[in-house]
Design an enzyme around this catalytic site. Structure first.
Site, PDB file in Angstrom:
ATOM      1  N   HIS A 150      -8.616   1.740   1.266  1.00  0.00           N
ATOM      2  CA  HIS A 150      -7.241   2.194   0.949  1.00  0.00           C
ATOM      3  C   HIS A 150      -7.258   3.469   0.090  1.00  0.00           C
ATOM      4  CE1 HIS A 150      -2.854   0.609   0.506  1.00  0.00           C
ATOM      5  NE2 HIS A 150      -2.883   1.929   0.504  1.00  0.00           N
TER       6      HIS A 150
ATOM      7  N   GLU B  93      -5.937  -7.366   1.614  1.00  0.00           N
ATOM      8  CA  GLU B  93      -6.891  -6.528   0.872  1.00  0.00           C
ATOM      9  C   GLU B  93      -6.789  -6.788  -0.640  1.00  0.00           C
ATOM     10  OE1 GLU B  93      -5.215  -2.714   2.319  1.00  0.00           O
ATOM     11  OE2 GLU B  93      -4.708  -2.287   0.233  1.00  0.00           O
TER      12      GLU B  93
ATOM     13  N   ARG C 280      -0.370  -0.058   6.558  1.00  0.00           N
ATOM     14  CA  ARG C 280      -0.466  -1.202   5.664  1.00  0.00           C
ATOM     15  C   ARG C 280      -1.240  -2.306   6.365  1.00  0.00           C
ATOM     16  NH1 ARG C 280       0.449   1.160   1.869  1.00  0.00           N
ATOM     17  NH2 ARG C 280       1.995   0.928   0.249  1.00  0.00           N
TER      18      ARG C 280
HETATM   19  C1  8YV Z   1      -1.473   4.107  -2.713  1.00  0.00           C
HETATM   20  C2  8YV Z   1      -0.201   3.962  -0.508  1.00  0.00           C
HETATM   21  O1  8YV Z   1      -2.746   4.533  -3.036  1.00  0.00           O
HETATM   22  O2  8YV Z   1       1.510   5.382  -1.248  1.00  0.00           O
HETATM   23  C3  8YV Z   1       1.204   4.385  -0.609  1.00  0.00           C
HETATM   24  O3  8YV Z   1       2.071   3.699  -0.021  1.00  0.00           O
HETATM   25  O4  8YV Z   1      -0.534   3.123   0.254  1.00  0.00           O
HETATM   26  C4  8YV Z   1      -1.253   4.619  -1.325  1.00  0.00           C
HETATM   27  O5  8YV Z   1      -0.985   5.986  -1.413  1.00  0.00           O
HETATM   28  C5  8YV Z   1      -1.396   2.639  -2.972  1.00  0.00           C
HETATM   29  O6  8YV Z   1      -0.253   2.034  -2.492  1.00  0.00           O
HETATM   30  C6  8YV Z   1      -1.493   2.388  -4.474  1.00  0.00           C
HETATM   31  O7  8YV Z   1      -0.273   2.450  -5.133  1.00  0.00           O
END
Ligand code: 8YV
Length: 328
Positions: A287, A269, A240
């Site tokens: 991401h 972001e 993150r």
């Molecule tokens: C997602 C992510 O694309 O699952 C997660 O925690 O970071 C990613 O797989 C993003 O969070 C969108 O929901």
């Protein structure tokens, strides 16, 4: 009887939307507009369920304005966009999408590590800029991946997936740091050795961050940690934004304090720290670690299944909180 109303806050696969429309009155956002907190709160009015992504914040103010809400299903495994204690207090079930993205995300972590250590994007930019005129012995000479030491910070499902790839596929020495130590059986499967954070930073040739975001993990890697890493080391963040102090990282990269970094996630972001855009030795991706067609579909489907299961049978498939039942 009229169908219960739900909100699907972002664009998703049309087939998932259609399956939800069989059970619910659905307000969707196939134009994929990014709503303000105020707009999201307004759109939630009258909805008993919502499907969100990591970009939508579910907090006390939104919950207070929507006392009819029963469940919010996140299409993500990470859920730092949810105030889970506030959701529990408001009687709102929270769910996420674990497991379906583990291997795909671990693949991407490895891809980013390879691209970073072997300077793939940097060298491609050079070629596209028509700067390649001759072969030379040290052209884009990078760091060895096979046989080197990888240090994984955060050894949950995705961290373990990376460890298995590293140990079994690339003959790497795997060290890890985590809040709690894995069982001896899991350590053996991953061929991973538990070490303290300082030892990991000082020993690893490649540091991989796969730790969930929380107040506790904020700036797990800052100036002090970067100073402990080897000057030849690479750092990869697929966890993150906010786990790394991006300003400090940009400085360390520019100064050659570490060799290179690969980042799929950023503080604030989709904005990216401007200094990161100025340094060549960083691979930047928007991401996308879970982004294969199959996995994103599985994530959307699981989020939708959580809504259906909870709103029709009172039980979500992958809940994040436990609510006292009406009978208790
Ligand atoms: C997602 C992510 O694309 O699952 C997660 O925690 O970071 C990613 O797989 C993003 O969070 C969108 O929901």
């Amino acid at each position: 009887m009229s169908k219960p109303s739900i909100l699907v806050a972002r664009a998703i696969f049309p087939e998932v939307l259609q399956s939800l429309a069989q059970k619910f009155e659905v307000e969707s956002n196939q134009a994929d507009e990014v709503w303000s907190a105020q707009e999201l709160t307004r759109r939630m009015q009258g909805k008993v369920g919502a499907l969100t992504t990591g970009s939508e914040r579910i907090d006390a103010a939104l919950l207070q304005a929507n006392p009819q809400l029963k469940i919010v299903a996140n299409m993500a495994v990470g859920y730092n966009n949810f105030d889970v204690p506030a959701m529990t207090a408001a009687g709102v079930l929270a769910s996420n999408t674990p497991d379906v993205l583990t291997e795909t995300t671990a693949d991407f972590g490895f891809a980013l590590l390879m691209a970073t250590a072997r300077r793939i994007t940097e060298s491609e930019h050079y070629l596209r800029a028509d700067l390649w005129k001759k072969w030379s012995y040290d052209m884009f000479a990078g760091a060895e991946v096979h046989g080197s030491t990888i240090g994984i910070i955060g050894m949950g499902r995705i961290g373990q997936g990376i460890a298995r790839r590293a140990a079994h596929g690339f003959g790497m020495n795997v060290i890890y740091h985590n809040r709690s130590r894995l069982s001896a059986e899991l350590e053996a499967q991953c061929k991973a050795t538990y070490v303290g954070k300082q030892e990991l930073l000082q020993t690893a040739d490649h540091v991989m961050l796969v730790v969930p975001y929380s107040a506790e993990s904020h700036h797990t890697i800052g100036a002090a940690e970067l100073a402990q890493m080897k000057p030849t080391a690479t750092l990869v963040n697929i966890a993150r934004g906010g786990i790394v102090d991006d300003a400090a990282l940009a400085k360390a990269l520019a100064a050659g304090q570490i060799a290179a970094a690969g980042l799929d996630v950023f503080e604030g972001e989709p904005a990216v720290h401007p200094d990161l855009l100025k340094v060549p030795n960083v691979v930047l991706t928007p991401h996308i670690a879970s982004s294969t067609v199959k996995t994103r579909l599985a994530m959307a489907q699981l989020a939708a299944d959580n809504l259906v299961a909870y709103l029709t049978q009172g039980q979500a498939l992958t809940p994040l909180n436990r609510l006292p039942s009406a009978a208790e």
